[in-house]
Design a protein around this motif. Structure first.
Motif, PDB file in Angstrom:
ATOM      1  N   LYS A  64       4.131  52.444  46.630  1.00 46.88           N
ATOM      2  CA  LYS A  64       5.052  51.316  46.417  1.00 46.88           C
ATOM      3  C   LYS A  64       4.308  50.010  46.127  1.00 46.88           C
ATOM      4  N   LEU A  65       3.268  50.114  45.284  1.00 46.57           N
ATOM      5  CA  LEU A  65       2.530  48.921  44.890  1.00 46.57           C
ATOM      6  C   LEU A  65       3.415  48.062  43.989  1.00 46.57           C
ATOM      7  N   THR A  66       3.253  46.755  44.095  1.00 43.64           N
ATOM      8  CA  THR A  66       4.132  45.822  43.393  1.00 43.64           C
ATOM      9  C   THR A  66       3.427  45.169  42.199  1.00 43.64           C
ATOM     10  N   GLY A  67       4.238  44.605  41.295  1.00 44.30           N
ATOM     11  CA  GLY A  67       3.705  43.888  40.147  1.00 44.30           C
ATOM     12  C   GLY A  67       3.367  44.785  38.978  1.00 44.30           C
ATOM     13  N   ILE A  68       3.854  46.011  39.009  1.00 42.86           N
ATOM     14  CA  ILE A  68       3.559  46.977  37.951  1.00 42.86           C
ATOM     15  C   ILE A  68       4.761  47.897  37.769  1.00 42.86           C
ATOM     16  N   ASN A  69       5.069  48.175  36.517  1.00 41.52           N
ATOM     17  CA  ASN A  69       6.024  49.231  36.222  1.00 41.52           C
ATOM     18  C   ASN A  69       5.497  50.009  35.026  1.00 41.52           C
ATOM     19  N   PHE A  70       6.148  51.088  34.697  1.00 43.80           N
ATOM     20  CA  PHE A  70       5.590  52.012  33.714  1.00 43.80           C
ATOM     21  C   PHE A  70       6.567  52.283  32.590  1.00 43.80           C
ATOM     22  N   ASP A  71       5.993  52.565  31.433  1.00 45.42           N
ATOM     23  CA  ASP A  71       6.771  52.902  30.249  1.00 45.42           C
ATOM     24  C   ASP A  71       5.980  53.959  29.487  1.00 45.42           C
ATOM     25  N   ASN A  72       6.616  54.527  28.493  1.00 46.70           N
ATOM     26  CA  ASN A  72       5.951  55.526  27.677  1.00 46.70           C
ATOM     27  C   ASN A  72       4.964  54.870  26.731  1.00 46.70           C
ATOM     28  N   VAL A  73       3.939  55.619  26.374  1.00 47.99           N
ATOM     29  CA  VAL A  73       2.940  55.185  25.408  1.00 47.99           C
ATOM     30  C   VAL A  73       2.710  56.342  24.445  1.00 47.99           C
ATOM     31  N   LEU A  74       2.588  56.028  23.169  1.00 45.56           N
ATOM     32  CA  LEU A  74       2.214  57.022  22.172  1.00 45.56           C
ATOM     33  C   LEU A  74       0.696  57.128  22.182  1.00 45.56           C
ATOM     34  N   ILE A  75       0.184  58.341  22.351  1.00 45.89           N
ATOM     35  CA  ILE A  75      -1.254  58.583  22.413  1.00 45.89           C
ATOM     36  C   ILE A  75      -1.669  59.357  21.169  1.00 45.89           C
ATOM     37  N   SER A  76      -2.794  58.961  20.583  1.00 43.14           N
ATOM     38  CA  SER A  76      -3.368  59.726  19.477  1.00 43.14           C
ATOM     39  C   SER A  76      -4.882  59.719  19.607  1.00 43.14           C
ATOM     40  N   LYS A  77      -5.512  60.605  18.859  1.00 44.16           N
ATOM     41  CA  LYS A  77      -6.971  60.727  18.840  1.00 44.16           C
ATOM     42  C   LYS A  77      -7.467  60.343  17.449  1.00 44.16           C
ATOM     43  N   SER A  78      -8.448  59.452  17.391  1.00 45.41           N
ATOM     44  CA  SER A  78      -9.023  59.049  16.107  1.00 45.41           C
ATOM     45  C   SER A  78      -9.892  60.181  15.550  1.00 45.41           C
ATOM     46  N   ASP A  79     -10.262  60.059  14.292  1.00 46.25           N
ATOM     47  CA  ASP A  79     -11.188  61.032  13.698  1.00 46.25           C
ATOM     48  C   ASP A  79     -12.504  61.059  14.475  1.00 46.25           C
ATOM     49  N   THR A  80     -12.958  59.889  14.927  1.00 47.17           N
ATOM     50  CA  THR A  80     -14.191  59.811  15.724  1.00 47.17           C
ATOM     51  C   THR A  80     -14.052  60.634  16.996  1.00 47.17           C
ATOM     52  N   PHE A  81     -12.928  60.471  17.694  1.00 46.15           N
ATOM     53  CA  PHE A  81     -12.680  61.237  18.916  1.00 46.15           C
ATOM     54  C   PHE A  81     -12.707  62.730  18.608  1.00 46.15           C
ATOM     55  N   LEU A  82     -12.025  63.132  17.544  1.00 45.85           N
ATOM     56  CA  LEU A  82     -11.956  64.550  17.200  1.00 45.85           C
ATOM     57  C   LEU A  82     -13.332  65.107  16.836  1.00 45.85           C
ATOM     58  N   ASP A  83     -14.182  64.283  16.211  1.00 38.97           N
ATOM     59  CA  ASP A  83     -15.544  64.717  15.898  1.00 38.97           C
ATOM     60  C   ASP A  83     -16.374  64.858  17.168  1.00 38.97           C
ATOM     61  N   LEU A  84     -16.248  63.899  18.088  1.00 40.35           N
ATOM     62  CA  LEU A  84     -17.028  63.914  19.325  1.00 40.35           C
ATOM     63  C   LEU A  84     -16.556  64.985  20.308  1.00 40.35           C
TER      64      LEU A  84
END
Length: 139
Positions: A64-84
């Motif tokens: 029950k920490l305060t000052g924060i709430n959450f929402d959805n985020v779209l996540i993707s991987k860059s070409d660099t990430f996919l290479d690594l």
């Protein structure tokens, strides 16, 4: 006592992020986080946004920490990430929206646009991977 935390930057705002640059910091309407790499931390940053793993979100909500709430985020991987990391799976992440009052809530943004966390929040976060985060006492 509060601490300043600057989490790992594992990527940046993706092209599908919707933001209003007429404000500073920019007002983000929809967040797309594109990974360039990832050292495994449970809280990540790309100014002016933060994302957390699902397991850290659950713990923050449980405590029950305060000052924060959450929402959805779209996540993707860059070409660099996919290479690594061609076979690396990412956990579920959520957009951590920080809206706390300074020196009152467990999470808030300082006037220098740095994330501040309470001792209680720090005691939760240090049980997760925050190895790449820079942490110092808020003076």
């Amino acid at each position: 006592m509060y601490k300043l935390i600057e989490p790992e930057v594992a990527g940046g705002l993706g092209e599908q992020t919707q933001m209003d640059n007429s404000f500073f910091p920019p007002l983000i309407k929809n967040l797309h986080y594109e990974f360039e790499g990832w050292l495994g931390n449970d809280i990540l940053e790309s100014f002016p946004c933060y994302i957390v793993t699902e397991k850290l979100r659950r713990e923050i909500e449980f405590e029950k920490l305060t000052g924060i709430n959450f929402d959805n985020v779209l996540i993707s991987k860059s070409d660099t990430f996919l290479d690594l990391y061609p076979n690396r799976e990412l956990p579920n992440f959520f957009w951590a929206k920080i809206n706390g009052e300074p020196h009152k809530d467990d999470f808030f943004i300082t006037d220098k646009n740095v994330l501040a966390i309470s001792e209680k929040a720090y005691s939760v976060l240090k049980n997760y991977n925050i190895d790449q985060a820079d942490i110092e006492d808020l003076e």
